[in-house]
Design an enzyme around this catalytic site. Structure first.
Site, PDB file in Angstrom:
ATOM      1  N   GLY A 114      51.707  27.240  -6.390  1.00 29.89           N
ATOM      2  CA  GLY A 114      50.283  27.172  -6.645  1.00 29.89           C
ATOM      3  C   GLY A 114      49.714  28.557  -6.752  1.00 29.89           C
ATOM      4  O   GLY A 114      50.399  29.539  -7.019  1.00 29.89           O
ATOM      5  N   GLY A 115      48.404  28.657  -6.521  1.00 34.02           N
ATOM      6  CA  GLY A 115      47.727  29.927  -6.648  1.00 34.02           C
ATOM      7  C   GLY A 115      48.099  30.905  -5.558  1.00 34.02           C
ATOM      8  O   GLY A 115      47.927  32.116  -5.709  1.00 34.02           O
ATOM      9  N   MET A 116      48.631  30.427  -4.424  1.00 35.71           N
ATOM     10  CA  MET A 116      48.898  31.310  -3.295  1.00 35.71           C
ATOM     11  C   MET A 116      50.372  31.656  -3.149  1.00 35.71           C
ATOM     12  O   MET A 116      50.713  32.541  -2.364  1.00 35.71           O
ATOM     13  CB  MET A 116      48.404  30.662  -1.993  1.00 35.71           C
ATOM     14  N   ASP A 143      42.810  25.235   3.705  1.00 34.09           N
ATOM     15  CA  ASP A 143      43.213  25.027   2.314  1.00 34.09           C
ATOM     16  C   ASP A 143      43.728  23.600   2.108  1.00 34.09           C
ATOM     17  O   ASP A 143      44.788  23.370   1.520  1.00 34.09           O
ATOM     18  CB  ASP A 143      44.277  26.040   1.902  1.00 34.09           C
ATOM     19  N   VAL A 152      57.516  28.956  -4.918  1.00 33.35           N
ATOM     20  CA  VAL A 152      58.248  28.079  -4.004  1.00 33.35           C
ATOM     21  C   VAL A 152      59.684  27.909  -4.487  1.00 33.35           C
ATOM     22  O   VAL A 152      59.937  27.637  -5.668  1.00 33.35           O
ATOM     23  CB  VAL A 152      57.558  26.694  -3.905  1.00 33.35           C
TER      24      VAL A 152
END
Length: 973
Positions: A25-27, A138, A30
């Protein structure tokens, strides 16, 4: 994209073997890896470089250690955290399943039951973490993993760890809020440094919104626009995005999305509790087990095992399969995935059910019951479950999809529930703007499938009753709101349908229902729509036709004298007979049982039925659908009068569970506090009493007024209401309205002098009743009645006749009879229809009192028996008592009791002290007839109701107490 695997391998060493990259994702990015030493697969997440920059690695590790301490079945634990060069990473177990994001992307919005289960698991995880001081920051579909029937929250504490490790020179200092814009709480979006756990509750609400509708609250915006919208723009009503969301779930989601954190649920534990009933089946839950334990304790404590068992069975029994009926058919909600067609998910249930109802012997299950019992998707398993729950041997289920730019395809299966075999599979196509025609075709095909094994009649064309597709759509939208007790919206859509088609019978009828439930049934709009529907009642399904008849009759009965005249009695009898027929044909329909209960409650006297039968009908409605809140409104008061405070509190609990924070919730919370001896005298209850202006009439007339408790709770409540109301009463009329409840409560409980002093003759029926039973000096009563006669006070004749009859004033009675007889012959043309009936009653009753004053009891009795109850309504209390006494004196005791019971047992009676005297007479008559239990109950009622009454009433109280003691002693021999 930079290859960071070499850095990771170097950081993690030979203990991990990397398999593949999952994305991210944006953070983060993976990866899936195998932890070789333990033989387990893990997820390795690497923070994006822009998040790693400026973050203190040691502090990041310390912060993630706190999150690693979370051990909960719905939280994915952190395993390790560290650095790989200038990158930060952490590892977690690999969960077998998919993310909520993936599920939504593939299948769209979740079914209600699935969504509630997922949300409950997430809320449970949040409650656990919040209790330990950890905030997620989040929450979003990407961070919720679905594994089997469970949901797990991942990345717990990572956002906080990044923020804390960044320090004052880090991310927040340059205006970067940690989190995801689509789910970010206003305070979080604004960069408030004091963000707490309630930001998670907001994000939870945003995620719930998306899980139920397929998109977050503010979709189609840039990240900056989303942040601004969360701070300043109202969240669109979730029910406008998806109409079938249960009201309590929709309310919960919207509460979570309040801008001010103080207006949201304050803990995640509250979310868990609210979702408990939605997420789990009715049977086997902790709540049900607790309810059973409470039920057992209550039965043992009360010593009334038989009555208690009946109440507990009705209110607390788990859902059981209904008996299978070969003539009953259920139409399940159709699978509809295209948003423009969403109306027809339930709309086809409405249309097809009405088409099939009454085709030969077939009876369809009410769409309201269907929608509340349905879960899952259109498949054989869900269809058989619906059939077993509703007792329908045949279930129709299917789907509706777009088939080109202006066409649709409808598929359906006719399922035999016991065998699970399909009787027929149907595939139809038509234009999108002719779904009504498609539904008619489907009805014919369904009947053909059933007719393969038995003879079936024909279906009706245009079963809803309108040829306007626009009117039909408006009506079907209104139906969805009506089923969810959103009466204002239902009324608006029904009115839209009526504007498009003024002869749309069902739209008129259901507009009447919505207006009646919104305005308590006594308004002009309710009557206007109901009577209009009654005039157009033809060509409908049998159930609908019966309801339209009932509603139009109800409009006449509730409209009273102005509409019906002396025919009020006849219309009331027809109303009850119509609804008796309806429930005989549709015994599984909660709305019909509720409507019957309401008719018995308000007009039972016309059909010879009383409070017990009214409560029995409401009990049937509640047993069939415990979430149908209207069925509880009158049940509380009836239970209080018939079964006692504990029984009434059970109905209150059911109502509050069904209605949430609905219109009467605060009133019934107050009534519950007043009925509970533990809270009755607390400051909190007194505060409710002092503040609840609008809800007090509901509390008072909801059963408290006639509850004969020795603590005189009704008087206490009325004193608080009157004191508060008088402080704001600007006119004499307002002052009288403020005093009235207290005057009535005082009089009913035997405080006659105080009641009279409070209102004097302002309330005619109360003054008249007080005068006749000795609640004021005789010369005072005589003077005021003479003034009434001289000024022709319109609301006084009933009590003037009874007063001068009790005084034996034959001269006055003769003049009054002459006045009434003369008035009958000179009624003006504009006089209301009821005038003739009321004046005729008064002429006859005056003659009966004059005959009695002359000493001719035989002739007087015949004249009293000839008095028409249909013109007496609820203002002939003294006449009824005197008639019973005359019958008893002639040895006709059973007949006397029957005539007395018919009046006492009605919920329609005015609140007057002579009712307590009639209850005393009831005790006497039951004792004479050997009805020991009934006699004890009647005597005890008087003894409790007048426990603190004026001295003038003491002989009656003494007699009642002696009767109880005597009969109890006889029973112990």
């Amino acid at each position: 994209m930079i290859d960071i695997l070499p850095q990771l391998r170097a950081a993690l060493g030979s203990g991990y073997r990397f398999e593949r990259e999952l994305g991210g994702g944006g953070m983060s990015r993976v990866y899936v890896a195998e932890e070789i030493g333990l033989g387990r697969r893990v997820v390795v997440k690497v923070l994006a470089p822009e998040l790693s920059a400026g973050v203190n690695a040691d502090r990041f590790r310390r912060e993630t250690q706190l999150a690693a301490g979370l051990q909960h079945p719905h939280i994915v634990p952190l395993l390790t955290a560290g650095t790989a060069g200038d990158l930060l990473y952490y590892t977690m177990p690999l969960v077998d399943g998919e993310s909520l994001r993936a599920r939504l992307a593939r299948d769209g919005p979740l079914p209600i039951r699935d969504a509630a289960r997922v949300l409950k698991d997430v809320a449970d995880a949040l409650a656990y973490a919040h209790a330990r001081g950890l905030v997620h920051r989040d929450i979003k579909p990407d961070n919720v993993l679905l594994s089997g029937n469970h949901a797990l929250v991942t990345d717990f504490g990572i956002a906080k760890a990044i923020s804390q490790a960044a320090g004052s020179a880090g991310l927040t200092a340059v205006g970067m809020a940690i989190g995801t814009p689509a789910y970010m709480a206003p305070e979080q979006a604004a960069g408030d440094p004091n963000v707490d756990h309630r930001a998670d509750i907001y994000a939870f609400g945003a995620m719930a919104y998306e899980a139920l509708t397929g998109q977050p609250p503010f979709a189609g915006m840039s990240p900056a626009q989303m942040l601004a919208a969360h701070i300043a723009e109202p969240v669109p009503d979730i029910t406008k995005q998806r109409a079938d969301i249960p009201a309590e779930l929709a309310t919960l989601v919207m509460r979570c999305l309040e801008k001010d954190a103080a207006d949201r649920p304050q803990t995640a534990a509250e979310l868990v509790q609210a979702l408990e009933g939605t997420a789990t089946p009715t049977t086997g839950t902790r709540a049900m087990r607790a309810a059973r334990r409470r039920r057992i304790r209550w039965i043992a404590g009360a010593g009334l095992a038989a009555a208690a068992a009946v109440i507990a069975w009705v209110l607390l029994r788990p859902d059981r399969a209904a008996p299978m009926d070969a003539d009953r058919i259920a139409v399940a909600p159709f699978d509809v995935l295209d948003p423009p067609l969403a109306l027809w998910r339930e709309g086809l249930v409405d249309v097809l059910s009405r088409s099939l109802d009454g085709a030969g012997p077939l009876r369809t299950v009410s769409p309201t019951v269907i929608v509340k019992r349905w879960s899952g998707r259109a498949d054989p398993t869900s269809a058989r479950a619906l059939g077993r729950a509703t007792g329908a041997r045949t279930v129709v289920y299917g789907g509706l999809v777009a088939a080109g730019p202006d066409s649709v395809r409808l598929t359906a299966t006719v399922l035999d529930v016991p065998t699970g075999n399909a009787r027929g599979d149907i595939d139809l196509r038509d234009r999108t703007d002719r779904l009504d025609r498609l539904a008619d075709s489907l009805a014919v095909r369904v009947l053909r499938a059933i007719a393969k094994t038995r003879a079936i009649g024909l279906a009706r064309a245009t079963p809803i009753g309108s040829t306007s597709i626009a009117a039909l759509k408006a009506f079907l939208t209104g139906e969805q709101f009506l089923r969810r007790s959103q009466y204002d919206s239902a009324l608006a859509y029904d009115q839209q349908a009526i504007a498009l088609d003024s002869t749309f019978t069902l739209a008129l009828s259901h507009a009447s229902m919505a207006a009646g439930w919104q305005h308590s049934g006594g308004d002009v709009l309710t009557r206007t729509y109901a009577l209009a529907a009654g005039r157009l009642n033809h060509g409908l399904a049998p159930r609908d036709s019966l309801l339209v008849v009932a509603d139009s009759l109800t409009a006449v009965v509730f409209g009273g004298a102005q509409l019906a005249g002396g025919a009020w009695w006849t219309y009331g009898k027809r109303l009850i007979a119509t609804l008796d027929t309806a429930v005989a044909h549709y015994p599984g329909d909660p709305e019909l049982w509720y409507t019957l209960g309401d008719a018995r409650f308000h007009a039972g006297i016309t059909g010879g039925v009383g409070r017990a039968q009214a409560l029995d009908a409401f009990d049937h409605a509640i047993a069939l659908d415990s979430s149908f809140s209207p069925a509880y409104i009158h049940s509380v008061g009836l239970a209080l009068q018939l079964r006692g405070a504990e029984a009434a509190r059970r109905y209150i609990a059911g109502f509050l569970k069904a209605s949430g924070t609905g219109r009467y919730a605060s009133a019934y919370q107050l009534l519950d506090a007043l009925l509970d001896p533990r809270t009755r005298g607390t400051p909190a209850t007194q505060k409710l009493l002092d503040s609840l202006f609008a809800g007090f009439p509901t509390v008072f007339s909801g059963g408290l007024d006639r509850w004969p408790d020795s603590a005189e709770t009704a008087i206490r409540a009325a004193r608080a209401f009157t004191a508060a109301k008088l402080r704001t009463a600007p006119t004499n009329t307002d002052t009288l309205q403020a005093r009235a409840p207290l005057s009535l409560a005082l009089a009913y409980r035997g405080h006659l002098a105080e009641s009279y002093a409070l209102t004097h003759d302002d309330i005619a029926f109360l003054f008249g009743d007080l005068a006749v039973i000795g609640g004021m000096p005789k010369d005072t009563a005589e003077r005021i009645f003479a003034e009434w006669a001289a000024t022709h006070r319109p609301d006084g004749p009933f009590w003037m006749v009874a007063w001068w009859g009790a005084r034996g004033d034959t001269a006055r009675l003769a003049r009054m009879e002459q006045t009434f007889t003369g008035a009958l012959g000179h009624l003006p043309p504009q006089a209301p229809p009821i005038a003739k009936d009321i004046i005729g009653y008064l002429a006859l009753s005056t003659r009966a009192y004059r005959t009695l004053a002359r000493g001719d009891t035989t002739a007087a009795l015949q004249q009293f028996l000839a008095l028409p109850d249909s013109a007496c309504f609820n203002i002939c209390s003294i006449d009824v008592l005197l008639r019973a006494q005359l019958l008893d004196a002639r040895g006709r005791t059973a007949e006397a009791l029957a005539s007395l019971d018919r009046r006492i047992d009605g919920a329609w009676e005015l609140l007057v002290p002579s009712e307590v005297l009639r209850m005393l007479e009831r005790g006497r008559l039951n004792e004479k007839l050997g009805h020991r239990a009934a006699a004890i109950a009647a005597y005890a009622y008087v003894a409790h109701a007048w426990a603190h009454a004026d001295a003038s009433l003491l002989p009656y109280v003494t007699e009642a107490r002696a009767g109880v003691a005597r009969l109890v002693k006889e029973g112990s021999r």
